[in-house]
Enzyme design. Structure first.
Site, short mmCIF file in Angstrom:
data_model
loop_
_atom_site.label_atom_id
_atom_site.label_comp_id
_atom_site.label_asym_id
_atom_site.label_seq_id
_atom_site.Cartn_x
_atom_site.Cartn_y
_atom_site.Cartn_z
NE ARG A 106 -24.10 -103.28 4.82
CZ ARG A 106 -23.67 -102.32 5.38
NH1 ARG A 106 -23.69 -101.05 5.13
NH2 ARG A 106 -22.76 -102.61 6.46
CE LYS A 163 -24.69 -103.94 8.99
NZ LYS A 163 -24.06 -104.41 10.22
CG HIS A 165 -29.27 -84.50 6.92
ND1 HIS A 165 -29.11 -83.10 6.98
CD2 HIS A 165 -28.07 -84.91 6.11
CE1 HIS A 165 -28.02 -82.74 6.19
NE2 HIS A 165 -27.36 -83.68 5.97
CE1 TYR A 208 -15.20 -94.48 10.87
CE2 TYR A 208 -17.27 -93.73 10.04
CZ TYR A 208 -16.45 -94.40 10.83
OH TYR A 208 -17.23 -95.26 11.74
CE LYS A 218 -20.26 -93.66 14.51
NZ LYS A 218 -20.79 -94.77 14.94
CB THR A 267 -19.01 -86.60 15.26
OG1 THR A 267 -19.46 -88.00 15.09
CG2 THR A 267 -20.30 -85.92 15.95
CD GLN A 287 -20.86 -85.42 10.42
OE1 GLN A 287 -20.97 -85.98 11.37
NE2 GLN A 287 -21.48 -86.06 9.47
#
Length: 269
Positions: free
Chosen positions: A137, A139, A150, A187, A202, A206, A209
């Protein structure tokens, strides 16, 4: 040189013979390290070199429907595994959250832990598709060091953890990670429809997390730092602790730059 390579091979064979969990030798992708090494090497080659070069003079692919299906699959898979692990833990009154040894027995409980660990490893392999979608895409800004590091490292670490410590104190990593990923992909699924609450999601994702890595740092750090011995390998306690601290540091940096600094800047404006 030949003698050095021979010595390395002999030491590797000895270590695998003495410490590898033999119950999982026949399972796909984990019988030897080469399938996993190949997967990670191909992943890195695609997302760091071949993918960007291939897309350089092409328009971004419209993968909206494909990604929606992928996100839905991730939500279901991670959600089911989270519930399954949490349910199994709820049935075990003798499970220690301070230090829990691995059950290597050929018993129902031993195989349950091993099977859950294997499912978790397969989910980490599936996660690699995220980056490929970003590349297709165009991005490229999403393909950060944190993202690639990660994803690639998690596949390698979960593979090694699975063949040496399938369960025990490491179970809590599966509990947290499947919960966070179920929420995260939900999400993403909502955001693909332009959900008006996606920004709120979002920010709190976070924070979830951050909670994950704070708790995992304590979970692995307490027995490692205080020398608590329950039979779970000290080496893996340190790996879990250091990895949690490192990722936590990177997420804190992201959180500060994305929310704290931006909020201060908007107030001044």
């Amino acid at each position: 040189m030949a003698l050095v390579l021979r010595r390395i091979f002999d030491e590797y064979h000895r270590y695998m013979t003495e410490y590898r969990d033999t119950r999982s030798v026949e399972l796909p992708l984990v019988g030897s390290p080469w399938p996993v090494i190949t997967i990670v090497a191909v992943y890195l080659y695609i997302v760091l070199k071949a993918g960007p070069k291939y897309m350089e003079h092409r328009k971004a692919f419209d993968l909206k429907e494909v990604i929606r299906v992928y996100n839905a699959v991730q939500v279901i898979a991670n959600g089911v595994l989270f519930v399954a692990i949490a349910y199994l833990l709820s049935l075990r009154s003798n499970f220690s959250y301070i230090c829990q040894p691995v059950n290597y027995g050929r018993t129902r409980e031993g195989y349950e832990e091993m099977f859950m660990s294997y499912c978790y490893f397969l989910l980490k392999v599936l996660d690699l598709a995220d980056t490929v979608f970003f590349i297709l895409r165009k991005k490229h800004s999403h393909v950060s060091f944190l993202h690639v590091y990660h994803h690639a490292l998690m596949v390698m670490i979960t593979y090694l953890a699975f063949i040496f410590i399938p369960g025990g104190h490491a179970v809590m990593l599966g509990v947290w990670n499947t919960l966070v990923h179920a929420v995260m992909y939900f999400y993403y699924f909502l955001a693909s429809y332009g959900n008006q609450y996606s920004i709120w999601w979002k920010k709190h994702l976070t924070r979830l997390q951050l909670m994950q890595f704070i708790h995992l740092g304590l979970h692995f750090g307490i027995p490692a730092l205080f020398g608590i011995d329950c039979g779970f390998p000290r080496f893996w306690l340190w790996i879990g602790f250091l990895q949690a601290v490192f990722i936590l540091t990177m997420f804190l940096d992201f959180y500060f730059k994305s929310y704290v600094r931006n909020r201060k800047s908007s107030r001044k404006a």
